[in-house]
Every structure is written in C-alpha cells, then in structure tokens.
Motif scaffolding. Structure first.
Motif, PDB file in Angstrom:
ATOM      1  N   ILE A  55       0.835  -1.203   0.000  1.00  0.00           N
ATOM      2  CA  ILE A  55       0.000   0.000   0.000  1.00  0.00           C
ATOM      3  C   ILE A  55       0.869   1.253   0.000  1.00  0.00           C
ATOM      4  O   ILE A  55       0.586   2.217  -0.708  1.00  0.00           O
ATOM      5  N   LYS A  56       1.949   1.248   0.761  1.00  0.00           N
ATOM      6  CA  LYS A  56       2.857   2.401   0.787  1.00  0.00           C
ATOM      7  C   LYS A  56       3.446   2.656  -0.593  1.00  0.00           C
ATOM      8  O   LYS A  56       3.501   3.792  -1.068  1.00  0.00           O
ATOM      9  N   LYS A  57       3.889   1.589  -1.256  1.00  0.00           N
ATOM     10  CA  LYS A  57       4.479   1.738  -2.585  1.00  0.00           C
ATOM     11  C   LYS A  57       3.439   2.218  -3.594  1.00  0.00           C
ATOM     12  O   LYS A  57       3.710   3.076  -4.436  1.00  0.00           O
ATOM     13  N   THR A  58       2.246   1.670  -3.500  1.00  0.00           N
ATOM     14  CA  THR A  58       1.185   2.051  -4.429  1.00  0.00           C
ATOM     15  C   THR A  58       0.782   3.511  -4.242  1.00  0.00           C
ATOM     16  O   THR A  58       0.621   4.254  -5.220  1.00  0.00           O
ATOM     17  N   LEU A  59       0.608   3.931  -2.998  1.00  0.00           N
ATOM     18  CA  LEU A  59       0.245   5.323  -2.735  1.00  0.00           C
ATOM     19  C   LEU A  59       1.350   6.282  -3.163  1.00  0.00           C
ATOM     20  O   LEU A  59       1.078   7.356  -3.696  1.00  0.00           O
ATOM     21  N   GLY A  60       2.595   5.883  -2.947  1.00  0.00           N
ATOM     22  CA  GLY A  60       3.703   6.736  -3.360  1.00  0.00           C
ATOM     23  C   GLY A  60       3.764   6.883  -4.870  1.00  0.00           C
ATOM     24  O   GLY A  60       3.965   7.982  -5.404  1.00  0.00           O
ATOM     25  N   ALA A  61       3.553   5.767  -5.575  1.00  0.00           N
ATOM     26  CA  ALA A  61       3.586   5.817  -7.043  1.00  0.00           C
ATOM     27  C   ALA A  61       2.414   6.625  -7.586  1.00  0.00           C
ATOM     28  O   ALA A  61       2.567   7.397  -8.539  1.00  0.00           O
ATOM     29  N   SER A  62       1.223   6.459  -6.990  1.00  0.00           N
ATOM     30  CA  SER A  62       0.067   7.210  -7.479  1.00  0.00           C
ATOM     31  C   SER A  62       0.228   8.705  -7.209  1.00  0.00           C
ATOM     32  O   SER A  62      -0.210   9.536  -8.002  1.00  0.00           O
ATOM     33  N   ALA A  63       0.861   9.059  -6.096  1.00  0.00           N
ATOM     34  CA  ALA A  63       1.098  10.469  -5.802  1.00  0.00           C
ATOM     35  C   ALA A  63       2.066  11.068  -6.817  1.00  0.00           C
ATOM     36  O   ALA A  63       1.872  12.191  -7.292  1.00  0.00           O
ATOM     37  N   LEU A  64       3.095  10.320  -7.155  1.00  0.00           N
ATOM     38  CA  LEU A  64       4.035  10.801  -8.162  1.00  0.00           C
ATOM     39  C   LEU A  64       3.375  10.948  -9.522  1.00  0.00           C
ATOM     40  O   LEU A  64       3.640  11.898 -10.258  1.00  0.00           O
ATOM     41  N   MET A  65       2.505  10.017  -9.867  1.00  0.00           N
ATOM     42  CA  MET A  65       1.798  10.104 -11.148  1.00  0.00           C
ATOM     43  C   MET A  65       0.869  11.312 -11.166  1.00  0.00           C
ATOM     44  O   MET A  65       0.746  11.995 -12.178  1.00  0.00           O
ATOM     45  N   ALA A  66       0.204  11.590 -10.047  1.00  0.00           N
ATOM     46  CA  ALA A  66      -0.701  12.739  -9.985  1.00  0.00           C
ATOM     47  C   ALA A  66       0.062  14.041 -10.140  1.00  0.00           C
ATOM     48  O   ALA A  66      -0.362  14.952 -10.864  1.00  0.00           O
ATOM     49  N   VAL A  67       1.193  14.156  -9.479  1.00  0.00           N
ATOM     50  CA  VAL A  67       2.004  15.373  -9.582  1.00  0.00           C
ATOM     51  C   VAL A  67       2.551  15.516 -10.995  1.00  0.00           C
ATOM     52  O   VAL A  67       2.526  16.605 -11.575  1.00  0.00           O
ATOM     53  N   GLY A  68       2.995  14.427 -11.569  1.00  0.00           N
ATOM     54  CA  GLY A  68       3.539  14.474 -12.928  1.00  0.00           C
ATOM     55  C   GLY A  68       2.499  14.838 -13.957  1.00  0.00           C
ATOM     56  O   GLY A  68       2.737  15.644 -14.853  1.00  0.00           O
ATOM     57  N   SER A  69       1.300  14.262 -13.831  1.00  0.00           N
ATOM     58  CA  SER A  69       0.258  14.560 -14.814  1.00  0.00           C
ATOM     59  C   SER A  69      -0.243  15.990 -14.678  1.00  0.00           C
ATOM     60  O   SER A  69      -0.554  16.641 -15.673  1.00  0.00           O
ATOM     61  N   SER A  70      -0.319  16.513 -13.446  1.00  0.00           N
ATOM     62  CA  SER A  70      -0.762  17.896 -13.299  1.00  0.00           C
ATOM     63  C   SER A  70       0.280  18.868 -13.835  1.00  0.00           C
ATOM     64  O   SER A  70      -0.058  19.903 -14.402  1.00  0.00           O
ATOM     65  N   THR A  71       1.552  18.521 -13.676  1.00  0.00           N
ATOM     66  CA  THR A  71       2.615  19.367 -14.200  1.00  0.00           C
ATOM     67  C   THR A  71       2.572  19.397 -15.722  1.00  0.00           C
ATOM     68  O   THR A  71       2.698  20.457 -16.337  1.00  0.00           O
ATOM     69  N   VAL A  72       2.363  18.237 -16.316  1.00  0.00           N
ATOM     70  CA  VAL A  72       2.293  18.160 -17.777  1.00  0.00           C
ATOM     71  C   VAL A  72       1.078  18.904 -18.298  1.00  0.00           C
ATOM     72  O   VAL A  72       1.158  19.633 -19.291  1.00  0.00           O
ATOM     73  N   SER A  73      -0.061  18.758 -17.632  1.00  0.00           N
ATOM     74  CA  SER A  73      -1.264  19.430 -18.111  1.00  0.00           C
ATOM     75  C   SER A  73      -1.142  20.950 -17.975  1.00  0.00           C
ATOM     76  O   SER A  73      -1.604  21.692 -18.828  1.00  0.00           O
ATOM     77  N   MET A  74      -0.521  21.430 -16.912  1.00  0.00           N
ATOM     78  CA  MET A  74      -0.347  22.870 -16.756  1.00  0.00           C
ATOM     79  C   MET A  74       0.634  23.412 -17.779  1.00  0.00           C
ATOM     80  O   MET A  74       0.452  24.505 -18.307  1.00  0.00           O
ATOM     81  N   ALA A  75       1.667  22.649 -18.090  1.00  0.00           N
ATOM     82  CA  ALA A  75       2.648  23.098 -19.070  1.00  0.00           C
ATOM     83  C   ALA A  75       2.042  23.125 -20.463  1.00  0.00           C
ATOM     84  O   ALA A  75       2.368  23.986 -21.275  1.00  0.00           O
ATOM     85  N   SER A  76       1.133  22.189 -20.756  1.00  0.00           N
ATOM     86  CA  SER A  76       0.552  22.147 -22.094  1.00  0.00           C
ATOM     87  C   SER A  76      -0.514  23.214 -22.293  1.00  0.00           C
ATOM     88  O   SER A  76      -0.805  23.593 -23.420  1.00  0.00           O
ATOM     89  N   THR A  77      -1.136  23.711 -21.215  1.00  0.00           N
ATOM     90  CA  THR A  77      -2.182  24.713 -21.380  1.00  0.00           C
ATOM     91  C   THR A  77      -1.646  26.138 -21.394  1.00  0.00           C
ATOM     92  O   THR A  77      -2.372  27.051 -21.757  1.00  0.00           O
ATOM     93  N   LYS A  78      -0.414  26.336 -21.002  1.00  0.00           N
ATOM     94  CA  LYS A  78       0.132  27.687 -21.001  1.00  0.00           C
ATOM     95  C   LYS A  78       0.443  28.135 -22.429  1.00  0.00           C
ATOM     96  O   LYS A  78       0.906  27.377 -23.254  1.00  0.00           O
TER      97      LYS A  78
END
Length: 68
Positions: free
Chosen positions: A9-32
């Motif tokens: 569960i720790k590994k899964t939550l850590g990976a999902s948190a990283l994916m969420a941060v990465g996807s939000s960063t990519v989406s913000m960069a693409s909309t600017k």
C-alpha cells in the motif's frame, strides 16, 4: 502478511502520488501559452470579416414577440 500488505500500500500510494504530480505538471505546461493572458481564452485571428451575431429577420421578430 500484514507487513507485506502495508509495504504494498505504501508503494502504491507513493507511485500514485508521483503520477498525480507528474500529470498535473504536464497538463499545466501544455495549457500555457503566450497569448493566454491578454486574450482571456478567446482565440484571436487576423480575419478581415466582421462577425455577425444577429440578423434581423421576420422569424426572429416572431420569436422575440412570442418570448415576451
């Protein structure tokens, strides 16, 4: 057995948190864009044509009279 579940569960939550941060960063960069601040989301073109939003016709007059 509980430690295996907890570590999974720790590994899964850590990976999902990283994916969420990465996807939000990519989406913000693409909309600017460099025109975004001045055009307020409206696409600005170089067309010489005038945009016609309303043309007075008999059908529109009947519609407006019926709507009052």
């Amino acid at each position: 057995m509980n430690t295996n579940r907890r570590s999974f569960i720790k590994k899964t939550l850590g990976a999902s948190a990283l994916m969420a941060v990465g996807s939000s960063t990519v989406s913000m960069a693409s909309t600017k864009s460099d025109k975004g601040a001045s055009s307020n989301g409206v696409v600005v073109g170089k067309s010489p044509k005038k945009e016609v939003l309303y043309k007075q016709t008999a059908e529109w007059e009947a519609f407006y009279k019926a709507s009052y």
